[in-house]
Structure formats: C-alpha cells, structure tokens
Scaffold this motif. Sequence first.
Motif, PDB file in Angstrom:
ATOM      1  N   ILE A 196     -58.960  17.874 -46.836  1.00 46.18           N
ATOM      2  CA  ILE A 196     -58.938  16.472 -47.266  1.00 46.18           C
ATOM      3  C   ILE A 196     -59.533  16.434 -48.671  1.00 46.18           C
ATOM      4  N   ILE A 197     -58.718  16.053 -49.645  1.00 44.93           N
ATOM      5  CA  ILE A 197     -59.156  16.115 -51.048  1.00 44.93           C
ATOM      6  C   ILE A 197     -58.994  14.743 -51.703  1.00 44.93           C
ATOM      7  N   PRO A 198     -60.047  13.945 -51.680  1.00 43.92           N
ATOM      8  CA  PRO A 198     -59.983  12.581 -52.232  1.00 43.92           C
ATOM      9  C   PRO A 198     -60.413  12.488 -53.690  1.00 43.92           C
ATOM     10  N   PRO A 199     -60.127  11.365 -54.342  1.00 42.44           N
ATOM     11  CA  PRO A 199     -60.546  11.124 -55.729  1.00 42.44           C
ATOM     12  C   PRO A 199     -61.901  10.407 -55.755  1.00 42.44           C
ATOM     13  N   TRP A 200     -62.411  10.178 -56.958  1.00 48.32           N
ATOM     14  CA  TRP A 200     -63.712   9.507 -57.082  1.00 48.32           C
ATOM     15  C   TRP A 200     -63.566   7.985 -57.168  1.00 48.32           C
ATOM     16  N   ASN A 201     -62.336   7.481 -57.326  1.00 51.02           N
ATOM     17  CA  ASN A 201     -62.255   6.055 -57.684  1.00 51.02           C
ATOM     18  C   ASN A 201     -62.347   5.105 -56.488  1.00 51.02           C
ATOM     19  N   ILE A 223     -63.519  18.433 -45.860  1.00 49.27           N
ATOM     20  CA  ILE A 223     -63.427  17.480 -46.974  1.00 49.27           C
ATOM     21  C   ILE A 223     -63.992  18.146 -48.219  1.00 49.27           C
ATOM     22  N   LYS A 224     -63.247  18.058 -49.318  1.00 48.13           N
ATOM     23  CA  LYS A 224     -63.723  18.540 -50.621  1.00 48.13           C
ATOM     24  C   LYS A 224     -63.720  17.331 -51.538  1.00 48.13           C
ATOM     25  N   PRO A 225     -64.855  16.618 -51.614  1.00 52.00           N
ATOM     26  CA  PRO A 225     -64.854  15.369 -52.394  1.00 52.00           C
ATOM     27  C   PRO A 225     -64.760  15.640 -53.883  1.00 52.00           C
ATOM     28  N   LYS A 338     -58.095   2.134 -61.287  1.00 51.94           N
ATOM     29  CA  LYS A 338     -57.455   2.053 -59.976  1.00 51.94           C
ATOM     30  C   LYS A 338     -56.042   2.584 -60.151  1.00 51.94           C
ATOM     31  N   CYS A 339     -55.556   3.275 -59.114  1.00 46.35           N
ATOM     32  CA  CYS A 339     -54.171   3.750 -59.200  1.00 46.35           C
ATOM     33  C   CYS A 339     -53.231   2.551 -59.290  1.00 46.35           C
ATOM     34  N   SER A 340     -53.678   1.412 -58.779  1.00 48.72           N
ATOM     35  CA  SER A 340     -52.847   0.212 -58.762  1.00 48.72           C
ATOM     36  C   SER A 340     -53.056  -0.676 -59.986  1.00 48.72           C
ATOM     37  N   GLU A 433     -47.777   7.141 -69.992  1.00 50.68           N
ATOM     38  CA  GLU A 433     -48.796   8.021 -69.427  1.00 50.68           C
ATOM     39  C   GLU A 433     -49.913   7.211 -68.760  1.00 50.68           C
ATOM     40  N   GLU A 434     -50.355   7.694 -67.607  1.00 50.86           N
ATOM     41  CA  GLU A 434     -51.465   7.010 -66.935  1.00 50.86           C
ATOM     42  C   GLU A 434     -52.742   7.230 -67.743  1.00 50.86           C
ATOM     43  N   ILE A 435     -53.441   6.168 -68.080  1.00 51.61           N
ATOM     44  CA  ILE A 435     -54.661   6.270 -68.881  1.00 51.61           C
ATOM     45  C   ILE A 435     -55.886   6.250 -67.983  1.00 51.61           C
ATOM     46  N   GLY A 461     -44.157   4.994 -59.537  1.00 48.48           N
ATOM     47  CA  GLY A 461     -43.589   3.848 -58.821  1.00 48.48           C
ATOM     48  C   GLY A 461     -44.560   3.348 -57.777  1.00 48.48           C
ATOM     49  N   LEU A 462     -45.780   3.022 -58.239  1.00 52.51           N
ATOM     50  CA  LEU A 462     -46.817   2.677 -57.256  1.00 52.51           C
ATOM     51  C   LEU A 462     -46.857   1.174 -56.990  1.00 52.51           C
ATOM     52  N   THR A 463     -47.478   0.403 -57.896  1.00 55.11           N
ATOM     53  CA  THR A 463     -47.488  -1.042 -57.683  1.00 55.11           C
ATOM     54  C   THR A 463     -46.784  -1.724 -58.851  1.00 55.11           C
ATOM     55  N   PRO A 501     -49.580  -2.214 -46.396  1.00 55.16           N
ATOM     56  CA  PRO A 501     -49.544  -0.748 -46.331  1.00 55.16           C
ATOM     57  C   PRO A 501     -49.269  -0.190 -47.724  1.00 55.16           C
ATOM     58  N   PHE A 502     -50.055   0.849 -48.108  1.00 52.83           N
ATOM     59  CA  PHE A 502     -50.141   1.192 -49.532  1.00 52.83           C
ATOM     60  C   PHE A 502     -49.674   2.600 -49.852  1.00 52.83           C
ATOM     61  N   GLY A 503     -48.827   2.734 -50.869  1.00 55.10           N
ATOM     62  CA  GLY A 503     -48.420   4.045 -51.365  1.00 55.10           C
ATOM     63  C   GLY A 503     -47.136   3.931 -52.163  1.00 55.10           C
TER      64      GLY A 503
HETATM   65  P1  NAP Z   1     -58.006  14.437 -59.749  1.00 55.35           P
HETATM   66  O1  NAP Z   1     -58.636  14.907 -60.982  1.00 55.35           O
HETATM   67  O2  NAP Z   1     -56.606  14.828 -59.461  1.00 55.35           O
HETATM   68  O3  NAP Z   1     -58.961  14.935 -58.560  1.00 55.35           O
HETATM   69  C1  NAP Z   1     -58.742  14.560 -57.224  1.00 55.35           C
HETATM   70  C2  NAP Z   1     -59.383  15.576 -56.302  1.00 55.35           C
HETATM   71  O4  NAP Z   1     -58.729  16.834 -56.433  1.00 55.35           O
HETATM   72  C3  NAP Z   1     -60.851  15.840 -56.597  1.00 55.35           C
HETATM   73  O5  NAP Z   1     -61.530  16.024 -55.385  1.00 55.35           O
HETATM   74  C4  NAP Z   1     -60.799  17.139 -57.386  1.00 55.35           C
HETATM   75  O6  NAP Z   1     -61.998  17.866 -57.338  1.00 55.35           O
HETATM   76  C5  NAP Z   1     -59.685  17.857 -56.660  1.00 55.35           C
HETATM   77  N1  NAP Z   1     -59.048  18.928 -57.431  1.00 55.35           N
HETATM   78  C6  NAP Z   1     -58.993  19.074 -58.781  1.00 55.35           C
HETATM   79  N2  NAP Z   1     -58.281  20.159 -59.105  1.00 55.35           N
HETATM   80  C7  NAP Z   1     -57.861  20.727 -57.947  1.00 55.35           C
HETATM   81  C8  NAP Z   1     -57.074  21.868 -57.625  1.00 55.35           C
HETATM   82  N3  NAP Z   1     -56.558  22.635 -58.575  1.00 55.35           N
HETATM   83  N4  NAP Z   1     -56.843  22.150 -56.319  1.00 55.35           N
HETATM   84  C9  NAP Z   1     -57.345  21.364 -55.348  1.00 55.35           C
HETATM   85  N5  NAP Z   1     -58.098  20.266 -55.594  1.00 55.35           N
HETATM   86  C10 NAP Z   1     -58.354  19.941 -56.872  1.00 55.35           C
HETATM   87  O7  NAP Z   1     -58.034  12.846 -59.652  1.00 55.35           O
HETATM   88  P2  NAP Z   1     -59.283  11.880 -59.904  1.00 55.35           P
HETATM   89  O8  NAP Z   1     -59.600  11.870 -61.359  1.00 55.35           O
HETATM   90  O9  NAP Z   1     -60.372  12.166 -58.942  1.00 55.35           O
HETATM   91  O10 NAP Z   1     -58.671  10.457 -59.471  1.00 55.35           O
HETATM   92  C11 NAP Z   1     -57.900   9.674 -60.306  1.00 55.35           C
HETATM   93  C12 NAP Z   1     -56.422   9.818 -59.986  1.00 55.35           C
HETATM   94  O11 NAP Z   1     -56.186   9.477 -58.626  1.00 55.35           O
HETATM   95  C13 NAP Z   1     -55.530   8.870 -60.775  1.00 55.35           C
HETATM   96  O12 NAP Z   1     -54.390   9.564 -61.215  1.00 55.35           O
HETATM   97  C14 NAP Z   1     -55.146   7.794 -59.750  1.00 55.35           C
HETATM   98  O13 NAP Z   1     -53.935   7.130 -60.033  1.00 55.35           O
HETATM   99  C15 NAP Z   1     -55.067   8.605 -58.510  1.00 55.35           C
HETATM  100  N6  NAP Z   1     -55.190   7.761 -57.306  1.00 55.35           N
HETATM  101  C16 NAP Z   1     -54.070   7.515 -56.552  1.00 55.35           C
HETATM  102  C17 NAP Z   1     -54.148   6.707 -55.432  1.00 55.35           C
HETATM  103  C18 NAP Z   1     -52.948   6.411 -54.587  1.00 55.35           C
HETATM  104  O14 NAP Z   1     -53.116   5.889 -53.492  1.00 55.35           O
HETATM  105  N7  NAP Z   1     -51.738   6.736 -55.025  1.00 55.35           N
HETATM  106  C19 NAP Z   1     -55.376   6.144 -55.089  1.00 55.35           C
HETATM  107  C20 NAP Z   1     -56.500   6.419 -55.886  1.00 55.35           C
HETATM  108  C21 NAP Z   1     -56.396   7.238 -56.993  1.00 55.35           C
HETATM  109  P3  NAP Z   1     -62.984  17.883 -58.651  1.00 55.35           P
HETATM  110  O15 NAP Z   1     -63.476  16.509 -58.815  1.00 55.35           O
HETATM  111  O16 NAP Z   1     -64.054  18.850 -58.274  1.00 55.35           O
HETATM  112  O17 NAP Z   1     -62.136  18.354 -59.809  1.00 55.35           O
END
Ligand code: NAP
Length: 535
Positions: A196-201, A223-225, A338-340, A433-435, A461-463, A501-503
Amino acid sequence: MANPTMTADPAAPSTLAERLADFQPETYYDFNDPDAAAQMRAALEQVESELGRTYPNRIGGKDVTMDETYASTNPANPKQVIGHFPRGDEAVGERAVEAASKAFEDWKRVSPAERADYVFKAADVMRRRRLELAAWMVYEVGKSWGEADGDVAEAIDFCDYYARLMLHYGYDEYPLAEHEPEDNQVVYLPLGVGAIIPPWNFPLAILAGMASAAIVSGNTVIIKPASESMAIAWKFVEVMDEAGLPPGVLNLTFGSGSVIGRRLVDHPKTRFVAFTGSKEVGIEINERASEVRPGQIWLKRIVAEMGGKDAIVVAADADLDAAAEGVVTSAFGYQGQKCSACSRAIVVEDVYDDFVGRVVERTSKIDPGSVVDGAWMGPVVSASQFRTVSEYIEVGKSEGRLVLGGEPDDSTGFFIPPTIFADIEPNARLSKEEIFGPVLAITKARDYDHALEIANDTDFGLTGAVYTTDEQKIAQAEEEFHVGNLYINRKCTGALVGVHPFGGFNMSGTDSKAGGRDYLLLFLQPKTIARQKTA
Ligand code: NAP
Ligand code: MG
C-alpha cells in the motif's frame, strides 16, 4: 449506529442497497464555533507536546527500530521536527513481506464479519481521536484546520463504507442461472499480500482507505507511507492497534520510495499494489510490477490512482460569482495540492475579462499564514515542492500574463502566495503539466464547444466542472467532458465517500472508484463452486 454488525446478524444476506442504506459520510467541524475552535487548539497543544519523538517500523506485530533515521518536519517551520523515522532498506522490505505472507495464512480464514468488525472499530477509534489526528496533519503537512478535519472524516468514511461492502461481498448471493442438477455458487476470496503506497496530500484518508479496503477483504498489507507524512501514518498503526487487529495483518515500513517502495513492488510474494501518487511513479510501478520474477506464480494486480490537470469551464450564461467562488476554492484549498484541484479555468471570451477580474478580486483576500493558528491557506509541503512550483511560476511568466501572486518566499517556511496567470494558451506547459501547488492558469476559449475541447486536451482525466445555466450545455458536458468526476455548477474538489465515488480516466489512474460500490472487488478474487446434486 456506528457499527451495523452490533444491531443485525452480519451474515444475513441483504442487497447492496440495503447494506449501504444507512451509510452517511461524517459531517465536518465548524471551527467558527468557539467550542470547536477551543477543542482544536487543545488538540494542537497536545500534539505539539509530542513532537520530535522517534518511531519504529511495525513488522509482524513487532516494533522494529533502526540506527539510521530521517525526520519529518513542519513545512511552515522546517526546523521543527515532527518525528524521526527509520530509513527502511531492502532487507526491511523483505522482512515485512515475509511477515505479511505468514499472517495471511490465518487472516484469510477469519470470517468477513469479523474482519469488518475490526475496521468498524478503527472508524470508531478515529471518531474519538478525530481532532488529535487532524492536529498531526496541521503540523506535519501544513493542512488548515478544516482540510485536516476533512481528511480524518474521509478516513473514517472509507473504513465504515468498506466494512459495509465486505458484509455484502462476504455473504450475499451471487445471482447465477439455475442449472439442474447442480448447486452453484461464487464466493469472494482475498488476493494475498499487498503493498500500500499512499501520497502525502491526503496522508490519513488515502492511506486508511487503501489499507482498510485491502485488509477488510482478507489481505495482509505492508504500508510504505510518503516520506513527508510519516507521523500520521504511524498514528494509523495506533488506531489499528486500538481496534485490536491481529499482528502481521498490517505492517508499516518507513523509508524512501525508490528503495523500499521498489522492493515491495518487485517482491515475488507481493500479489497486488495499491498506489496513489504521481503519474511518473504510477507508470514506473505498473512497469516494474509487470515483470514476473523467479518464484512468482501470478500476475500482480495494480490499482494506481495518479495525477490530474483538472479544469473548470465557464460558459457565458454562467452565474459568474458562483463560478469564481468555485474556481478559487478548488484552486487554492490546501494550497492547490489536491489531485482534484482546479489548475485550469477555461472561460469563453464574452465573459473572460469580467471573470478574470472576479477571480483575482476574491483571491487577493487570501493570505497564506500559520495553519496552526487557523489560517485558511498554509505552506506547500516541502522544499522540493517549493522548488518545483517556483519553477512553474517562472515558466508561467513567459507563457502568460501574471495577474496575481508570483513571489514565493521560503524565508520562514515554504510559502507560495496564490498565483494566477491569465491568457495561457491551450498548448502551454501550464495547461498540460500537473503543478500541484497554488497556481491557476486561465485560458480564453472562443465558445463553449472550444472550451470543452481545451478541457479534454490533456493526458489526464480526473475531475472537471462546468458552470452554465443552460440545460443543453449541461447535457453536452455530461456526454463530452471525459473525466472520472464531473461536477456541474459546483467546485471540482471535495468528493465524499459513498456520495461521489472517486477516480479518474487516462493517465489519472486505473479507472477505479475509491468510496464506490465496486472498489472492494479490486482486492478480491471470485471462486466458482459447482456441486453435482446427489439423488
Ligand atoms: P509520489 O511522489 O508519486 O509518491 C507517492 C508514494 O510513492 C510515496 O509514498 C512515495 O514514497 C512512493 N514512491 C516514490 N517513488 C517510488 C518508487 N519508485 N516505487 C515505489 N514507490 C515510490 O506522489 P506524492 O508527491 O506523494 O503525491 C502527489 C501526487 O499524488 C500528485 O500527482 C497527485 O495528483 C496524486 N494524487 C492522486 C490522487 C487520486 O486519487 N488520483 C489522490 C491524491 C494524490 P516517498 O515519499 O518516500 O518518495
Ligand atoms: Mg512534513
């Protein structure tokens, strides 16, 4: 009413509609209420007194410390350490996968009702610790009080909703055609070990959502946060401990994504990966996971939720004040991270100048400040995010007309004022490009058709949202605007579990819907059993 298993036989079949009938997302705190504000201040004080501690990994029910640690810091004041965390290496990843594989042998035999019960309990624990959990996110990732509260509320909703879904998929009959003389059934089994690999946002909501869906389905997880949000990830371990989850079902390892994250993705015993994050990392995970390694007896399943380049389209007949309000909230809430988030406003030329004026007027009242003290807007999450967004601001200065903001300042924390560029061309980098920061690009369209065409001209093609009072234009957007979450005459952020429902589509992900009825099926595999009747 928190726990439906308390009041009814959880194993009694019922339709999906019945299972979900009394689900309602949590309501939010109103921090204008002095009582609520006082409670939040108390929670912040409590959390402040706990900052700077050192935390372990959690593997197979044991706390595993490491000599090498790295810090999570407060983006508003990077000198303030939120906590020190182990820098997990490949060996730690290996150990975690082994622990999760071992635990899976027992966990997969636990009944769906019992698994659901742990997850309902986790929701209850988070209800009780709601403001404390929110306060951690105010410090660790710079969320405003309201955004942080919304994050915890969503985590609770995911747990509550997925536990209900498990009661459905765990017990309800799968409709099959009669075929005498046989009794036929389909049952849902878990997959195995998942990364399970989530983002920080949305560092609690998305982590809890992906993990709870996997766990309630009978899988075990590692989980690898994200490295920017490690403390709140540990808080989820505490929540699951309080809920009594058996050891080894949930493992948590800290460390860099490119080291331990890759190891978890590559491991032959990893059965699935649930990822939410950037497009670049999502693509890499998908590619690496597709390779079959020695000893691996399955193709891995990948659930990847990725980025967005979300647009709000404004028609000439729109309520321009409502549209401006929607754009500003969607673009700058949580600093645009936010991704949205609305990163593009596409406005038809008849009302373009008028609209730009209204957006600038509203936005100029927003002043980034101390979220601990209750500011609506805070810092961006990290030094690297500050650099990336600052670079895009320079790009914007050559691609369009800067009408507000534009001067990042990291003298105290990673502060970037809300920044607006007008006259951005559809093919500009700011359009493509996503900023992931507080930067809004406004583009002029000839007419509504042209505006929708520009809105769709992206890899993502998110929101998306449209503001119009014309039924025909609404119908056209419903048909043509290719986004996973389309909003009409409202902002494009703030999806609620079980309600929206989101995605997203295309490069925004693998077309799944978090907080929707089919999400759990991504963590399950169906088994068909045909039994010949004996005379
Ligand atoms: P990220 O840089 O892609 O990192 C996400 C996760 O992946 C982190 O836990 C990161 O760990 C890990 N990771 C990084 N490199 C990896 C690799 N090579 N192999 C496996 N895991 C790896 O994204 P973020 O900056 O945290 O989050 C922002 C992004 O998330 C934006 O693009 C946003 O649009 C997207 N997002 C999408 C949704 C959705 O529902 N579609 C929701 C929220 C956010 P580390 O932190 O240790 O690098
Ligand atoms: Mg931080």
